[in-house]
Design an enzyme around this catalytic site. Sequence first.
Site, PDB file in Angstrom:
ATOM      1  N   GLU A 292      33.287  38.537  54.765  1.00  0.00           N
ATOM      2  CA  GLU A 292      33.511  39.358  53.561  1.00  0.00           C
ATOM      3  C   GLU A 292      32.299  39.296  52.637  1.00  0.00           C
ATOM      4  OE1 GLU A 292      34.918  37.898  50.189  1.00  0.00           O
ATOM      5  OE2 GLU A 292      35.678  35.967  50.908  1.00  0.00           O
TER       6      GLU A 292
ATOM      7  N   LYS B 164      33.785  44.851  42.674  1.00  0.00           N
ATOM      8  CA  LYS B 164      34.668  44.048  43.526  1.00  0.00           C
ATOM      9  C   LYS B 164      35.782  44.969  44.016  1.00  0.00           C
ATOM     10  CE  LYS B 164      37.976  40.205  43.283  1.00  0.00           C
ATOM     11  NZ  LYS B 164      38.531  39.120  42.445  1.00  0.00           N
TER      12      LYS B 164
ATOM     13  N   VAL C  67      38.953  39.754  50.762  1.00  0.00           N
ATOM     14  CA  VAL C  67      39.658  39.488  52.018  1.00  0.00           C
ATOM     15  C   VAL C  67      40.541  40.693  52.367  1.00  0.00           C
ATOM     16  CG1 VAL C  67      41.459  38.056  53.088  1.00  0.00           C
ATOM     17  CG2 VAL C  67      39.592  36.980  51.802  1.00  0.00           C
TER      18      VAL C  67
ATOM     19  N   ASP D 135      51.001  37.578  39.150  1.00  0.00           N
ATOM     20  CA  ASP D 135      49.720  38.074  39.643  1.00  0.00           C
ATOM     21  C   ASP D 135      49.556  37.582  41.077  1.00  0.00           C
ATOM     22  OD1 ASP D 135      47.071  38.435  40.383  1.00  0.00           O
ATOM     23  OD2 ASP D 135      46.236  37.757  38.480  1.00  0.00           O
TER      24      ASP D 135
ATOM     25  N   ALA E  86      46.144  40.968  46.449  1.00  0.00           N
ATOM     26  CA  ALA E  86      46.384  41.937  47.529  1.00  0.00           C
ATOM     27  C   ALA E  86      45.991  41.358  48.886  1.00  0.00           C
ATOM     28  CB  ALA E  86      45.600  43.220  47.261  1.00  0.00           C
ATOM     29  N   ASP E  87      45.305  40.213  48.888  1.00  0.00           N
ATOM     30  CA  ASP E  87      45.011  39.548  50.174  1.00  0.00           C
ATOM     31  C   ASP E  87      46.309  39.255  50.927  1.00  0.00           C
ATOM     32  OD1 ASP E  87      42.417  39.520  49.239  1.00  0.00           O
ATOM     33  OD2 ASP E  87      42.231  37.333  49.146  1.00  0.00           O
TER      34      ASP E  87
ATOM     35  N   LYS F  85      42.692  29.495  47.508  1.00  0.00           N
ATOM     36  CA  LYS F  85      41.850  28.856  46.482  1.00  0.00           C
ATOM     37  C   LYS F  85      42.700  27.973  45.572  1.00  0.00           C
ATOM     38  CE  LYS F  85      39.696  32.690  45.654  1.00  0.00           C
ATOM     39  NZ  LYS F  85      39.659  33.554  46.833  1.00  0.00           N
TER      40      LYS F  85
HETATM   41  N1  PSU Z   1      36.660  32.690  49.000  1.00  0.00           N
HETATM   42  C1  PSU Z   1      35.627  32.071  48.382  1.00  0.00           C
HETATM   43  N2  PSU Z   1      35.091  32.701  47.280  1.00  0.00           N
HETATM   44  C2  PSU Z   1      35.548  33.942  46.859  1.00  0.00           C
HETATM   45  C3  PSU Z   1      36.618  34.595  47.533  1.00  0.00           C
HETATM   46  C4  PSU Z   1      37.134  33.901  48.594  1.00  0.00           C
HETATM   47  O1  PSU Z   1      35.211  30.969  48.785  1.00  0.00           O
HETATM   48  O2  PSU Z   1      34.998  34.485  45.904  1.00  0.00           O
HETATM   49  C5  PSU Z   1      37.116  35.985  47.108  1.00  0.00           C
HETATM   50  C6  PSU Z   1      37.704  36.682  48.325  1.00  0.00           C
HETATM   51  O3  PSU Z   1      36.977  37.885  48.513  1.00  0.00           O
HETATM   52  C7  PSU Z   1      39.148  36.950  47.967  1.00  0.00           C
HETATM   53  C8  PSU Z   1      39.053  37.146  46.485  1.00  0.00           C
HETATM   54  O4  PSU Z   1      39.646  38.058  48.636  1.00  0.00           O
HETATM   55  O5  PSU Z   1      38.157  36.070  46.116  1.00  0.00           O
HETATM   56  C9  PSU Z   1      40.429  37.078  45.838  1.00  0.00           C
HETATM   57  O6  PSU Z   1      40.391  37.733  44.616  1.00  0.00           O
HETATM   58  P1  PSU Z   1      41.751  38.143  43.849  1.00  0.00           P
HETATM   59  O7  PSU Z   1      42.428  36.836  43.536  1.00  0.00           O
HETATM   60  O8  PSU Z   1      41.289  38.904  42.619  1.00  0.00           O
HETATM   61  O9  PSU Z   1      42.537  39.003  44.790  1.00  0.00           O
HETATM   62 MN    MN Z   2      45.154  39.582  40.824  1.00  0.00          MN
END
Ligand code: PSU
Ligand code: MN
Length: 299
Positions: free
Chosen positions: A26, A87, A107, A137, A140-141, A158
Site C-alpha cells: 500500500e 489519502k 489497506v 469510527d 473501511a479496511d 494499529k
Molecule cells: N500501517 C502502518 N502505517 C499506516 C497505515 C497502516 O504501519 O499509516 C495506514 C493504512 O493505509 C491503513 C490506514 O489502511 O492507515 C488506516 O486509516 P483509517 O484508520 O483512517 O482507515
Molecule cells: Mn475513520
Amino acid sequence: MISAHLKLKADVQSALSANAPVVALESTVIAHGLPRPQNLQTAKRLEDIVRSANAVPATVAMLSGTLQVGLEDSQLELLADRDDIRKLSVRDLAIGVAQKWNGATTVASTLWIASRAGLKVFATGGIGGVHRGSLPDISADLPQLAATRMIVVCSGAKIVLDLPATREWLETNSVTVVGYQCDEMPAFYSRRSGLPVDLRCDTPGEVARLFTTQTALGLPSALLVTVPVPADAEVESSMLNDVLDDSLSLAARQGIAGRDLTPFLLARMSEQSHGATLRANIALLENNAKVAAEIARAL
Ligand code: PSU
Ligand code: MN
C-alpha cells in the site's frame, strides 16, 4: 470497466501472466504513515525485500487519476515528497479518478485495486479497525477485508485502536485470523495482545494451503495473517501506555478525526517515544514484506 482506469507496471503484468509470485504494497504508509526521509527509504526497501525473496513488488497508488499497480522509483518519490498527496479510501476512488488526483491508497482501497488486478497477496504494517471512544469510527479496511479474497500479511491492527472490538468485528464478519509463528494476535508495535487467533501457522506452505482451501470453499473474505514485530524492535505495551494516552487525549482536545486521526496518532507517538515506535513500525513493515513474498512463492 475498471481496466480503463487501471495500469499495471510491465514486470507485474508479466509475472501475473506467468503465474509468478507478486506482492501488493500500500502507499498510505509512504505518504501519510511515516515521516520523511524514512518514508521513501522504507518504500524502496520494502520493494527490494520482496525482490530478494524472488517475488515482484507492486506498490499501489493513484497517479493523475489512474490506478497504478506497480510504481517506478520516480513515482514512489512523488508520493513520498509532495505535500498534496490525498489519502484515498474506497469512498474516494471514483472522485479521485474523475478529478485526476494523485493519491495514496489505504489497506481498503489497495485491496479493491489489487484484487481486481488479479493479485493474491498483500503486505502492510497494521490494518485499520474500530477506534477507541464512543463515536463508532470504524476503518473501511474492515468491511473491505470481509469482502476481498486475498492473503493480507500485517502485524495486527494499529495499537491506537480498540483491539478487542476490532478482533470481535473480524470474527462477526467471518475474516479468518492466522497467527504466523505465534499463538495470539500481535498488537502492532508490541508482540502480544492477549487476543486469540483462529489458527497458528508456522510455514508459508501452511498459509498457502489454507488459502487454497478457502478459495475452494468459495469463502469471500481475506485471510488475515498476523506476524509479530521482530523482538529486537518491539516496544512493549507497558512502555507504550503513557505515550498512547497522551496522543489520544491530544487528538481529542484538538478535535482531530476522520482520515487525519491515524496519521496524527502515529506521528505523535513516534515523537513522544523518541523514535522507538517509528523503528518498530519500519521493522514490522520490512518483516511483513518478507513473509508475504515467501507466502506468494508457496502459493
Ligand atoms: N500501517 C502502518 N502505517 C499506516 C497505515 C497502516 O504501519 O499509516 C495506514 C493504512 O493505509 C491503513 C490506514 O489502511 O492507515 C488506516 O486509516 P483509517 O484508520 O483512517 O482507515
Ligand atoms: Mn475513520
